[in-house]
Write an enzyme that holds these catalytic residues in place. Structure first.
Site, PDB file in Angstrom:
ATOM      1  N   ARG A  53      -0.703   2.897  -8.962  1.00 16.20           N
ATOM      2  CA  ARG A  53      -1.103   2.939  -7.556  1.00 16.20           C
ATOM      3  C   ARG A  53       0.121   2.720  -6.673  1.00 16.20           C
ATOM      4  O   ARG A  53       1.204   2.387  -7.138  1.00 16.20           O
ATOM      5  CB  ARG A  53      -2.177   1.879  -7.262  1.00 16.20           C
ATOM      6  CG  ARG A  53      -1.753   0.510  -7.806  1.00 16.20           C
ATOM      7  CD  ARG A  53      -2.213  -0.626  -7.016  1.00 16.20           C
ATOM      8  NE  ARG A  53      -1.679  -0.622  -5.674  1.00 16.20           N
ATOM      9  CZ  ARG A  53      -0.434  -0.969  -5.353  1.00 16.20           C
ATOM     10  NH1 ARG A  53       0.456  -1.315  -6.269  1.00 16.20           N
ATOM     11  NH2 ARG A  53      -0.041  -0.959  -4.098  1.00 16.20           N
ATOM     12  N   ALA A  55       1.564   4.761  -2.947  1.00  9.96           N
ATOM     13  CA  ALA A  55       1.760   6.192  -2.653  1.00  9.96           C
ATOM     14  C   ALA A  55       2.912   6.822  -3.447  1.00  9.96           C
ATOM     15  O   ALA A  55       2.708   7.814  -4.164  1.00  9.96           O
ATOM     16  CB  ALA A  55       1.929   6.378  -1.147  1.00  9.96           C
ATOM     17  N   GLN A 203      -4.487  -6.476  -4.071  1.00 14.22           N
ATOM     18  CA  GLN A 203      -3.122  -6.066  -4.421  1.00 14.22           C
ATOM     19  C   GLN A 203      -2.085  -7.069  -3.908  1.00 14.22           C
ATOM     20  O   GLN A 203      -1.029  -7.235  -4.516  1.00 14.22           O
ATOM     21  CB  GLN A 203      -2.804  -4.682  -3.827  1.00 14.22           C
ATOM     22  CG  GLN A 203      -3.567  -3.529  -4.457  1.00 14.22           C
ATOM     23  CD  GLN A 203      -4.832  -3.220  -3.710  1.00 14.22           C
ATOM     24  OE1 GLN A 203      -5.472  -4.100  -3.135  1.00 14.22           O
ATOM     25  NE2 GLN A 203      -5.236  -1.958  -3.708  1.00 14.22           N
ATOM     26  N   ASP A 244       0.559   5.276   3.462  1.00 16.58           N
ATOM     27  CA  ASP A 244       0.087   6.280   2.504  1.00 16.58           C
ATOM     28  C   ASP A 244       0.175   7.689   3.055  1.00 16.58           C
ATOM     29  O   ASP A 244       0.284   8.652   2.299  1.00 16.58           O
ATOM     30  CB  ASP A 244      -1.360   5.986   2.088  1.00 16.58           C
ATOM     31  CG  ASP A 244      -1.377   4.860   1.070  1.00 16.58           C
ATOM     32  OD1 ASP A 244      -1.313   3.691   1.497  1.00 16.58           O
ATOM     33  OD2 ASP A 244      -1.404   5.156  -0.134  1.00 16.58           O
TER      34      ASP A 244
HETATM   35  O1  MRU Z   1      -4.915   1.606  -2.916  1.00 17.24           O
HETATM   36  P1  MRU Z   1      -3.461   1.348  -3.152  1.00 17.24           P
HETATM   37  O2  MRU Z   1      -3.207   0.046  -3.841  1.00 17.24           O
HETATM   38  O3  MRU Z   1      -2.786   2.513  -3.836  1.00 17.24           O
HETATM   39  O4  MRU Z   1      -2.836   1.233  -1.698  1.00 17.24           O
HETATM   40  C1  MRU Z   1      -1.461   1.059  -1.558  1.00 17.24           C
HETATM   41  C2  MRU Z   1      -1.005   0.920  -0.163  1.00 17.24           C
HETATM   42  O5  MRU Z   1      -1.755   0.973   0.763  1.00 17.24           O
HETATM   43  C3  MRU Z   1       0.485   0.792   0.027  1.00 17.24           C
HETATM   44  O6  MRU Z   1       0.790   0.022   1.141  1.00 17.24           O
HETATM   45  C4  MRU Z   1       1.089   2.188   0.223  1.00 17.24           C
HETATM   46  O7  MRU Z   1       0.667   3.055  -0.794  1.00 17.24           O
HETATM   47  C5  MRU Z   1       2.570   2.161   0.263  1.00 17.24           C
HETATM   48  S1  MRU Z   1       3.290   1.842  -1.324  1.00 17.24           S
HETATM   49  C6  MRU Z   1       4.957   1.900  -1.141  1.00 17.24           C
END
Ligand code: MRU
Length: 358
Positions: A53, A55, A203, A244
């Site tokens: 997970r 982005a 997270q 994202d």
């Molecule tokens: O659902 P997730 O855990 O994939 O969400 C991640 C985020 O919202 C992060 O802040 C984003 O992907 C940036 S990661 C460098």
């Protein structure tokens, strides 16, 4: 090498190129387990379930996945190979809708095929591998540059609040929103980080607190609903969050709760920065209203992460994974190219105009 440049490599190719190896992020912080994936269905599920997970990390993972799967079609005629490739890329792309890096990386892999119409599947394989490795290497370089730009804003004694996880686990190395904390720490700049736990999938608690604590950064974990008090107490000078998908007017989607945090920060006069590689900017997206927000399983709210359910069985839940923060709440957008300031429609356009000149 950074101190946080852990022994943990979140996404890589297995030595024989036969599988993609990932850290199962759903098991952290209690268990560090690796998964070896060589089937499209497993790869789709790994993204969907957030075993991999963040982005940039899902883009890198998808690129490696396409290479590994392409090896199994190596004996096909080119036409058949192309059909398998595009069908599988569309399938992986449908696993999560919000982070643009997923489709961006898949398109880059697809471009390798378009650019070499004369090559057989067997001949394409080394080029696909090279492209996937490039995507990862470029991400490392971009995250390093983003971290430098972000770090330039940090001073001794500052408190910074962050949300979700945008550290090394979410990228390839360093991270975006959390990258500056490691650099500051390494350089002896004394900062205090407040990490929102980030309900419902935690997270912030499971990954950000884990990464920062391991690196020796001063991190305090708070529940999402405590951010206001922490700001009111005057403990926070800045807010750094990931992204994202960014629209061309500066509206951006990030983990659910980001927009609320930005509104609080605005109230308390705390500047908000979002940090991301330029691959997270969707040039075809004019504003946040055009960003598709993923909606997830209600059980993530009702029962996941609890010993027993913490809500009545079957109660109606609304579980959006992301929200869009209005560009008016942002003090700046930090990419590998530097810091864009408002008005973002102009500063983002200038960013790409410069790129086209290069
Ligand atoms: O659902 P997730 O855990 O994939 O969400 C991640 C985020 O919202 C992060 O802040 C984003 O992907 C940036 S990661 C460098």
């Amino acid at each position: 090498m950074l101190k946080n440049d852990m022994d943990i490599v979140n996404v890589r190719l297995r030595e024989d190129d036969g599988a993609v190896v990932i850290v199962d992020q759903t098991r952290l912080p209690n268990r560090l387990e690796y998964l070896e994936l060589d089937q499209a269905e497993q790869m789709y599920q790994a993204i969907k379930k957030l075993q991999v997970r963040g982005a940039p990390a899902i883009g890198i993972f998808a690129a490696f996945s396409m290479y590994v799967l392409s090896r199994s079609w190596r004996d096909c005629l080119r036409q058949e190979f192309l059909r398998h490739f595009h069908e599988t890329a569309d399938y992986l792309n449908s696993s999560r809708p919000t982070a643009v890096n997923l489709s961006w990386a898949l398109k880059r892999m697809g471009r390798v095929l378009e650019e070499h119409p004369e090559l057989s599947p067997e001949q394409l394989l080394p080029l696909l591998k090279r492209e996937a490795l490039r995507i990862q290497e470029e991400d490392i370089a971009m995250c390093r540059a983003i971290s430098e730009h972000g770090c330039s804003l940090l001073r001794d004694g500052m408190g910074v609040i962050t949300h979700c996880n945008a550290g090394p686990l979410a990228t390839s190395r360093y991270g975006t929103a959390q990258g500056p904390f490691y650099l500051a720490h390494e350089r002896g700049v004394d900062i205090r980080v407040f990490a929102d736990e980030t309900r419902p999938l935690l997270q912030g608690a499971r990954l950000t607190a884990f990464e920062l604590q391991r690196a020796g950064v001063d991190v305090t974990l708070i529940c999402d609903n405590m951010a206001s008090l922490v700001m009111k107490n005057g403990w926070v000078d800045m807010c750094f969050v990931g992204c994202d998908r960014m629209a061309m007017n500066g509206d951006f989607a990030n983990k659910i709760g980001t927009s609320g945090l930005a509104i609080l920060a605005h109230h308390y006069g705390v500047p908000v920065y979002t940090l991301m590689p330029t691959s997270t900017i969707d040039r075809s997206c004019p504003d946040g209203a055009h960003i598709v927000i993923e909606e997830r399983d209600p059980e993530e709210i009702r029962s996941l992460h609890y010993c027993e359910p913490m809500a009545p069985a079957g109660v109606k839940c609304f579980n959006p994974a992301f929200d869009v923060t209005d560009h008016s709440l942002l003090a700046g957008i930090i990419t590998e190219k530097g810091i864009c300031r408002p008005p973002f429609t102009e500063s983002l356009a200038a960013l790409f105009a410069e790129e086209e000149k290069e």
